[in-house]
Scaffold this active site. Sequence first.
Site, PDB file in Angstrom:
ATOM      1  CB  SER A 180       4.971 -26.062 -16.131  1.00 47.03           C
ATOM      2  OG  SER A 180       4.501 -26.460 -17.409  1.00 47.03           O
ATOM      3  CG  HIS A 208       6.403 -26.426 -12.004  1.00 45.79           C
ATOM      4  ND1 HIS A 208       7.625 -25.799 -12.107  1.00 45.79           N
ATOM      5  CD2 HIS A 208       6.256 -27.173 -13.127  1.00 45.79           C
ATOM      6  CE1 HIS A 208       8.188 -26.133 -13.253  1.00 45.79           C
ATOM      7  NE2 HIS A 208       7.395 -26.967 -13.885  1.00 45.79           N
ATOM      8  CE  LYS A 239       9.472 -29.330 -13.224  1.00 44.39           C
ATOM      9  NZ  LYS A 239       9.634 -30.767 -13.562  1.00 44.39           N
TER      10      LYS A 239
END
Length: 392
Positions: A180, A208, A239
């Site tokens: 990340s 991610h 996300k």
Amino acid sequence: MKGFEYLQKELDEMKEQGVFRNLIPLESPQGSKVNINGKEVIQLSSNNYLGLTDHPKMKEAAIEAVEKYGAGTGSVRTIAGTFSMHEEFEEKLANFKHTEAALVLQSGFATNQAVLSAILTKEDVVISDELNHASIIDGIRLTKAGRRIYKHVDMQDLENALKETQDYRTRLIVTDGVFSMDGNIAPLPEIVELAEKYDALVMVDDAHASGVLGRNGRGSVDHFNLNGRVHIQVGTLSKAIGVLGGYVAGPKTLRDYLIHKGRPFLFSTSHPPAVTAASSAAIDVLLEEPELIEKLWDNTKFFKEELTKLGFDTGISKTPITPVIVGEEALCHRFSDKLFDYGVFAQGIAFPTVAKGKARVRTIVTAQHSKEELQQALNAFEKAGKELGIIK
């Protein structure tokens, strides 16, 4: 109130060092531009990779769910808080991830804690990349398992760890799919080959990578064509998916065990109907609108190349996470503040989130950004970077 003087002393020291930061409230929906303190700025700090936070299909699904089921669920999943929509979504998610089953929890952080603390005992060992996410680190701390930290994406060190831990019942290799802070991708094929060679399990945190890598955003496992060879996949719904929560995908045995032994699952109220419905709609969007991922990667390529041309150090990133590495903490925050003055919201990140001397402004482009917005941002980076001596 007395008793917190030692905390205030540390806060005062942070202020003196220029690393104390206030929370920054947004006054608008999350998008390529946001309003902060009455000022419209280009947003480069959000995890909203595909712009799904305000996607019409997801908003409509959320509203319909509230009208039908209410604002909340009123219970934990294991007592009275499992609605039919929860299990329908988990079945859809498992199909999407090409796994036997899936289980949704309150956050990605809670998911890592639930998995690691539940399945590992003193008979087992966890082998973890040194730059794994804090939730993995804290999840490991909750276990009594042995632990071995291997150097970041260093396959020789990983193999050494596997050789040294053959007396344990279970060896679990844990890695982020996408890291990340640096934006690099784990060498998952090599990790899986070593795991198969030494009879170990593999757990990948795709926080991610979900919605970013793989076919229709299925993640790093699909990106490397490793479906069926990775034992545990963890991801977030908060996300690229654009909503809230975390999930674990893998064998049905794992799902059933976590329902009975995963403490964050056992002791947390289930997701509200709006969250579940919007997350489910997000999977449909991923399948129906692959052009969003294509736009994300097109914007990523453009922004990275232009930052490099300007002379910025973007490290080893291979994903939409593009760090602009500054080094010194206070300078990094001044850089972030000056970018804001020039119309760009790009947060500085320093110790303890990253190592001392590795402070950076972490940028994340999205599918929502236009090329014009990205060029405006690049102009701001150039101006601020030259004024502070970060670039020539």
